[in-house]
Scaffold this active site. Structure first.
Site, PDB file in Angstrom:
ATOM      1  N   GLY A 195      -1.954   0.179  -4.848  1.00 61.13           N
ATOM      2  CA  GLY A 195      -2.164  -0.089  -3.431  1.00 61.13           C
ATOM      3  C   GLY A 195      -2.350   1.179  -2.622  1.00 61.13           C
ATOM      4  O   GLY A 195      -3.244   1.266  -1.765  1.00 61.13           O
TER       5      GLY A 195
ATOM      6  N   TYR B  40       5.756 -14.718 -13.685  1.00 67.35           N
ATOM      7  CA  TYR B  40       4.694 -13.740 -13.434  1.00 67.35           C
ATOM      8  C   TYR B  40       3.364 -14.261 -13.977  1.00 67.35           C
ATOM      9  O   TYR B  40       2.348 -14.268 -13.264  1.00 67.35           O
ATOM     10  CB  TYR B  40       5.036 -12.395 -14.089  1.00 67.35           C
ATOM     11  CG  TYR B  40       4.014 -11.316 -13.792  1.00 67.35           C
ATOM     12  CD1 TYR B  40       3.968 -10.712 -12.542  1.00 67.35           C
ATOM     13  CD2 TYR B  40       3.079 -10.928 -14.752  1.00 67.35           C
ATOM     14  CE1 TYR B  40       3.019  -9.733 -12.246  1.00 67.35           C
ATOM     15  CE2 TYR B  40       2.129  -9.956 -14.465  1.00 67.35           C
ATOM     16  CZ  TYR B  40       2.110  -9.361 -13.214  1.00 67.35           C
ATOM     17  OH  TYR B  40       1.159  -8.407 -12.930  1.00 67.35           O
TER      18      TYR B  40
ATOM     19  N   SER C 275      -3.842 -10.250 -12.901  1.00 66.17           N
ATOM     20  CA  SER C 275      -3.400  -9.650 -14.158  1.00 66.17           C
ATOM     21  C   SER C 275      -3.935 -10.441 -15.325  1.00 66.17           C
ATOM     22  O   SER C 275      -4.120 -11.666 -15.241  1.00 66.17           O
ATOM     23  CB  SER C 275      -1.873  -9.621 -14.214  1.00 66.17           C
ATOM     24  OG  SER C 275      -1.424  -9.237 -15.500  1.00 66.17           O
TER      25      SER C 275
ATOM     26  N   ALA D 294       0.800  -1.231   0.000  1.00 66.43           N
ATOM     27  CA  ALA D 294       0.000   0.000   0.000  1.00 66.43           C
ATOM     28  C   ALA D 294       0.829   1.276   0.000  1.00 66.43           C
ATOM     29  O   ALA D 294       0.272   2.362   0.102  1.00 66.43           O
ATOM     30  CB  ALA D 294      -0.933   0.006   1.210  1.00 66.43           C
ATOM     31  N   ASN D 295       2.128   1.160  -0.127  1.00 65.13           N
ATOM     32  CA  ASN D 295       2.958   2.366  -0.062  1.00 65.13           C
ATOM     33  C   ASN D 295       3.084   3.083  -1.398  1.00 65.13           C
ATOM     34  O   ASN D 295       3.546   4.225  -1.459  1.00 65.13           O
ATOM     35  CB  ASN D 295       4.359   2.027   0.456  1.00 65.13           C
ATOM     36  CG  ASN D 295       5.096   1.053  -0.438  1.00 65.13           C
ATOM     37  OD1 ASN D 295       4.779  -0.136  -0.435  1.00 65.13           O
ATOM     38  ND2 ASN D 295       6.065   1.522  -1.199  1.00 65.13           N
TER      39      ASN D 295
END
Length: 306
Positions: free
Chosen positions: A38, A185, A161, A33-34
């Site tokens: 997020g 990924y 994604s 969340a930084n």
């Protein structure tokens, strides 16, 4: 209380989700969340007066994000907790703290993600991309289920994604100990999608709604580990087609707040995209989902324990 979705400008993939829903008395966890999606997600949810837990790997960046959100919203019930989603030991420590400090969890948003271009093995022996994008969310979610069950109509939002289309999942994939292929990924996001649908089936009677959402291609730090030429192509040449973090947060917020979302649903552009060309057929293979769950459960069962 349902929200509304409106298109941003002339874009076919950019939408604004609007809802007056309050989160007073609710506890929300947002991983990663930084920055990016997020941060924008946590910022919006903080405006709704909820208790927002910023679960971030980097303490300094997490504290900066916390201060900024408090400054922008006036909501002082925003806290930072350190969490490295690539390390099962970090997840277990985080859950231990949350279980002690929180009576319930109302919304869990598994947003943290990473793309690696070179092999990166964690100290616990897992490939970093797969651990961050799949093992971590699996373990965090399953360990927090008891707290989520204590809240009526709680939500689990797994940020995935469209790259899951190019993924494949089998027993070799889930072990994530093979040679590095640069497909990690795609594979991890497909595994997360299959996990989301199996999770929704397992918790169907609890009232918890779990969804999978593709936020779009975002101008964010997700691509920080790619070669500069690929970053230039994605962020530079494709810039007109890429969303800002605030735009990418809209479908995530939709899944977290909208009353009409379906358990196990695949969402994109604030709409249900299940059973379209964007969703791999393997996502609906319940036999594969059960094997994936059992394999993952065995792998993470003792990992990160003292």
């Amino acid at each position: 209380m349902g929200g509304t979705v409106s298109r941003i400008g002339f874009s076919k993939s950019k939408f604004k989700f609007s809802s007056s829903k309050s989160l007073s008395g609710k506890t929300v966890i947002v991983t990663g969340a930084n920055t990016g999606v997020g941060f924008e997600t946590a910022l919006d949810l903080a405006k709704r007066n909820g208790r927002i837990i910023l679960a971030c790997r980097n303490r300094e960046k997490g504290e900066v994000a916390k201060s900024r959100i408090i400054q922008l919203t006036g909501n002082t019930n925003v806290v930072f907790k350190q969490l490295d989603m690539s390390l099962m030991s970090s997840i277990r420590e985080f859950v231990s703290i949350i279980s002690t400090e929180e009576k319930a969890v109302d919304i869990l948003i598994n947003n943290a993600g990473v793309v690696n271009w070179k092999e990166n093995i964690t100290v616990e022996g897992f490939e970093n991309t797969f651990a961050t994008n799949y093992y971590g969310p699996f373990l965090l979610t399953t360990l927090l289920l008891d707290l989520l069950k204590k809240s009526p109509n709680s939500r689990i939002v797994n940020v995935g994604s469209i790259a899951s289309m190019g993924g494949s999942v089998d027993l070799d994939t889930v072990m994530a100990r093979r040679s590095f292929t640069r497909k990690e990924y795609n594979d991890s996001k497909l595994a997360l999608l299959i996990f989301t649908k199996e999770l929704a089936r397992k918790i169907a009677e609890t009232g918890i709604v779990a969804t999978y959402v593709h936020p779009g291609t975002i101008r964010s730090e997700l691509f920080r580990n790619l070669p500069w030429i690929l970053q230039f192509i994605i962020i530079g040449i494709m810039r007109p087609f890429i969303k800002t973090p605030a735009e990418g947060a809209q479908p995530v917020l939709f899944c977290a707040l909208e009353d009409s979302v379906e358990p196990g649903g695949y969402y994109m552009d604030c709409r249900l995209y299940d059973h379209t060309l964007w969703v791999p057929k393997s996502a609906y293979d319940e036999g594969l989902a059960k094997k994936l769950w059992e394999s993952t459960e065995r792998i993470v069962a003792s990992c990160g324990t003292k």
